[in-house]
Design an enzyme around this catalytic site. Structure first.
Site, PDB file in Angstrom:
ATOM      1  N   ASN A  13       0.886  -1.166   0.000  1.00  0.00           N
ATOM      2  CA  ASN A  13       0.000   0.000   0.000  1.00  0.00           C
ATOM      3  C   ASN A  13       0.919   1.210   0.000  1.00  0.00           C
ATOM      4  O   ASN A  13       1.533   1.529   1.018  1.00  0.00           O
ATOM      5  CB  ASN A  13      -0.894  -0.018   1.250  1.00  0.00           C
ATOM      6  CG  ASN A  13      -1.692   1.267   1.385  1.00  0.00           C
ATOM      7  OD1 ASN A  13      -1.739   2.086   0.464  1.00  0.00           O
ATOM      8  ND2 ASN A  13      -2.326   1.454   2.528  1.00  0.00           N
ATOM      9  N   TRP A  14       1.018   1.835  -1.150  1.00  0.00           N
ATOM     10  CA  TRP A  14       1.996   2.921  -1.290  1.00  0.00           C
ATOM     11  C   TRP A  14       1.541   4.219  -0.621  1.00  0.00           C
ATOM     12  O   TRP A  14       2.303   5.149  -0.494  1.00  0.00           O
ATOM     13  CB  TRP A  14       2.280   3.174  -2.778  1.00  0.00           C
ATOM     14  CG  TRP A  14       3.056   2.091  -3.457  1.00  0.00           C
ATOM     15  CD1 TRP A  14       3.337   0.838  -2.973  1.00  0.00           C
ATOM     16  CD2 TRP A  14       3.663   2.162  -4.758  1.00  0.00           C
ATOM     17  NE1 TRP A  14       4.074   0.129  -3.895  1.00  0.00           N
ATOM     18  CE2 TRP A  14       4.285   0.917  -4.997  1.00  0.00           C
ATOM     19  CE3 TRP A  14       3.738   3.145  -5.746  1.00  0.00           C
ATOM     20  CZ2 TRP A  14       4.974   0.637  -6.175  1.00  0.00           C
ATOM     21  CZ3 TRP A  14       4.415   2.882  -6.928  1.00  0.00           C
ATOM     22  CH2 TRP A  14       5.036   1.639  -7.148  1.00  0.00           C
ATOM     23  N   LYS A  15       0.244   4.267  -0.264  1.00  0.00           N
ATOM     24  CA  LYS A  15      -0.307   5.481   0.379  1.00  0.00           C
ATOM     25  C   LYS A  15      -0.046   6.696  -0.527  1.00  0.00           C
ATOM     26  O   LYS A  15      -0.115   6.558  -1.737  1.00  0.00           O
ATOM     27  CB  LYS A  15       0.259   5.634   1.788  1.00  0.00           C
ATOM     28  CG  LYS A  15       0.100   4.335   2.591  1.00  0.00           C
ATOM     29  CD  LYS A  15       0.360   4.472   4.056  1.00  0.00           C
ATOM     30  CE  LYS A  15       0.124   3.124   4.738  1.00  0.00           C
ATOM     31  NZ  LYS A  15       0.253   3.180   6.186  1.00  0.00           N
ATOM     32  N   HIS A  98      -9.264   1.627   4.822  1.00  0.00           N
ATOM     33  CA  HIS A  98      -7.974   1.739   5.514  1.00  0.00           C
ATOM     34  C   HIS A  98      -8.126   2.671   6.723  1.00  0.00           C
ATOM     35  O   HIS A  98      -8.882   3.646   6.664  1.00  0.00           O
ATOM     36  CB  HIS A  98      -6.900   2.277   4.557  1.00  0.00           C
ATOM     37  CG  HIS A  98      -5.529   2.149   5.139  1.00  0.00           C
ATOM     38  ND1 HIS A  98      -5.023   3.073   6.028  1.00  0.00           N
ATOM     39  CD2 HIS A  98      -4.588   1.186   5.010  1.00  0.00           C
ATOM     40  CE1 HIS A  98      -3.821   2.676   6.411  1.00  0.00           C
ATOM     41  NE2 HIS A  98      -3.533   1.539   5.812  1.00  0.00           N
ATOM     42  N   GLU A 100      -6.350   4.939   7.831  1.00  0.00           N
ATOM     43  CA  GLU A 100      -6.065   6.353   7.568  1.00  0.00           C
ATOM     44  C   GLU A 100      -7.286   7.037   6.952  1.00  0.00           C
ATOM     45  O   GLU A 100      -7.542   8.211   7.214  1.00  0.00           O
ATOM     46  CB  GLU A 100      -4.823   6.483   6.660  1.00  0.00           C
ATOM     47  CG  GLU A 100      -3.551   6.195   7.460  1.00  0.00           C
ATOM     48  CD  GLU A 100      -2.435   5.541   6.685  1.00  0.00           C
ATOM     49  OE1 GLU A 100      -2.454   5.568   5.442  1.00  0.00           O
ATOM     50  OE2 GLU A 100      -1.530   4.975   7.337  1.00  0.00           O
ATOM     51  N   GLU A 170      -5.319  -4.786  10.337  1.00  0.00           N
ATOM     52  CA  GLU A 170      -4.286  -3.782  10.585  1.00  0.00           C
ATOM     53  C   GLU A 170      -4.555  -3.076  11.911  1.00  0.00           C
ATOM     54  O   GLU A 170      -5.348  -2.128  11.961  1.00  0.00           O
ATOM     55  CB  GLU A 170      -4.286  -2.751   9.448  1.00  0.00           C
ATOM     56  CG  GLU A 170      -3.980  -3.339   8.092  1.00  0.00           C
ATOM     57  CD  GLU A 170      -3.335  -2.315   7.171  1.00  0.00           C
ATOM     58  OE1 GLU A 170      -2.342  -2.680   6.533  1.00  0.00           O
ATOM     59  OE2 GLU A 170      -3.794  -1.163   7.096  1.00  0.00           O
ATOM     60  N   GLY A 176       2.783   2.259  10.712  1.00  0.00           N
ATOM     61  CA  GLY A 176       3.757   3.334  10.563  1.00  0.00           C
ATOM     62  C   GLY A 176       4.457   3.690  11.862  1.00  0.00           C
ATOM     63  O   GLY A 176       5.107   4.724  11.969  1.00  0.00           O
ATOM     64  N   SER A 216       3.571  -2.220  10.140  1.00  0.00           N
ATOM     65  CA  SER A 216       5.020  -2.337  10.355  1.00  0.00           C
ATOM     66  C   SER A 216       5.568  -3.710   9.996  1.00  0.00           C
ATOM     67  O   SER A 216       6.533  -4.183  10.604  1.00  0.00           O
ATOM     68  CB  SER A 216       5.398  -1.957  11.796  1.00  0.00           C
ATOM     69  OG  SER A 216       5.010  -0.620  12.058  1.00  0.00           O
ATOM     70  N   GLY A 237       3.024  -1.130   4.135  1.00  0.00           N
ATOM     71  CA  GLY A 237       3.176   0.283   3.815  1.00  0.00           C
ATOM     72  C   GLY A 237       4.625   0.604   3.514  1.00  0.00           C
ATOM     73  O   GLY A 237       5.136   0.331   2.421  1.00  0.00           O
ATOM     74  N   GLY A 238       5.308   1.154   4.510  1.00  0.00           N
ATOM     75  CA  GLY A 238       6.681   1.630   4.332  1.00  0.00           C
ATOM     76  C   GLY A 238       7.614   0.681   3.601  1.00  0.00           C
ATOM     77  O   GLY A 238       8.311   1.080   2.656  1.00  0.00           O
TER      78      GLY A 238
HETATM   79  P1  13P Z   1       3.281   0.311   7.530  1.00  0.00           P
HETATM   80  O1  13P Z   1       3.742  -0.990   6.947  1.00  0.00           O
HETATM   81  O2  13P Z   1       4.043   1.496   7.022  1.00  0.00           O
HETATM   82  O3  13P Z   1       3.172   0.251   9.021  1.00  0.00           O
HETATM   83  O4  13P Z   1       1.776   0.527   6.993  1.00  0.00           O
HETATM   84  C1  13P Z   1       0.879  -0.500   7.093  1.00  0.00           C
HETATM   85  C2  13P Z   1      -0.334  -0.131   6.351  1.00  0.00           C
HETATM   86  O5  13P Z   1      -1.054   0.779   6.719  1.00  0.00           O
HETATM   87  C3  13P Z   1      -0.638  -0.884   5.132  1.00  0.00           C
HETATM   88  O6  13P Z   1      -1.903  -0.578   4.660  1.00  0.00           O
END
Ligand code: 13P
Length: 256
Positions: A13-15, A98, A100, A170, A176, A216, A237-238
């Site tokens: 998930n590149w956000k 999500h 966020e 999640e 994050g 994470s 994510g990251g």
């Molecule tokens: P991180 O891997 O950066 O913690 O993000 C997880 C996430 O929100 C994937 O959708």
């Protein structure tokens, strides 16, 4: 083992990261590290990157997903993107609900449900995200929160359609933050999700649905998380923005 029968899915998930040219460059690095994957590999990218992403991954085993979609076919919804738009671009998956979106953009279980149904109707595969806040975990209501999300987000979705969905667990406190759920914590909630799915549908449906862990997840902790019976994949994510790390997570999923 039921796990072996389910599709393992590693999704990035590149956000809100990467311009179209940067997306192309990153995908060109991801393609070689994903080519021998024994799992499905998806890059969920910002809307403006979708066309470039679909073009870049053509002929490879990497699939493309969007990060949201609206439920209406068209109309006066400034700033929104319809499922038809995503389909025409060649998108296969879409991340919905999500945390966020829930935290910062007023997403509710009701709107997640509407988006999920619209995505399914359009032939997109939803990755439906659920997860508890830290204080919900501290108040010991994680299971209540997750059960409610599963019931509401999948309201009026039949078993056949539910099998086309991926559920991403999640925990919001792990996103994050570098604070990963332990493999046992992830397994506990993923197993609970499967139990709820079995209650809502039936055991066979629940056993067929891929449940991911997200929060994470990285090259160092993926193998342990993915070794758990009910953790069928990851939403990353990251670490999905660094091809070598994403590749190592794909390898961990391949080894199962
Ligand atoms: P991180 O891997 O950066 O913690 O993000 C997880 C996430 O929100 C994937 O959708």
């Amino acid at each position: 083992m039921n796990k072996a029968k389910r599709k393992a899915i590693i999704a990035g998930n590149w956000k809100m990261n990467k311009t179209p040219s940067e997306a192309k460059a990153l995908l060109e690095e991801i393609i070689p590290v994903a080519k021998d994957a024994g799992c499905e590999v998806i890059a969920c990218v910002p809307y403006v990157d979708l066309a470039t992403a679909v073009e870049t991954v053509k002929g490879t085993n990497v699939k493309v997903g969007a990060e949201n979609c609206h439920w209406a076919e068209s109309g006066a919804f400034t700033g929104e993107i319809s499922t038809g738009m995503l389909k025409e671009v060649g998108v296969e998956y879409v991340v919905l609900g999500h945390s966020e979106r829930r935290q910062y953009f007023g997403e509710t279980d009701e709107t997640v449900n509407k988006r999920t149904k619209a995505a399914l109707a359009a032939g997109l595969k939803p990755i439906v995200c659920v997860g508890e806040l830290l204080w919900e975990r501290e108040c010991d209501i994680t299971e209540e929160v997750i059960a409610r999300q599963i019931k509401l987000d999948l309201y009026d979705v039949n078993a056949e359609d539910a099998k086309k969905c991926v559920i991403a667990y999640e925990p919001v406190w792990a996103i994050g933050t570098g604070k990963t759920a332990t493999a046992d914590q992830a397994e506990e909630v993923c197993a609970f999700i499967r139990k709820e799915l079995a209650k809502k549908y039936d055991e066979e449906t629940a056993q067929a649905i891929t449940i991911q862990y997200g929060g994470s997840m990285n090259d160092a902790n993926a193998a342990e998380l993915l070794s758990k019976e009910n953790v069928d994949g990851g939403l990353i994510g990251g670490a999905s923005l660094v091809a070598a790390k994403f590749g190592a997570i794909i390898d961990a999923a391949t080894k199962g």
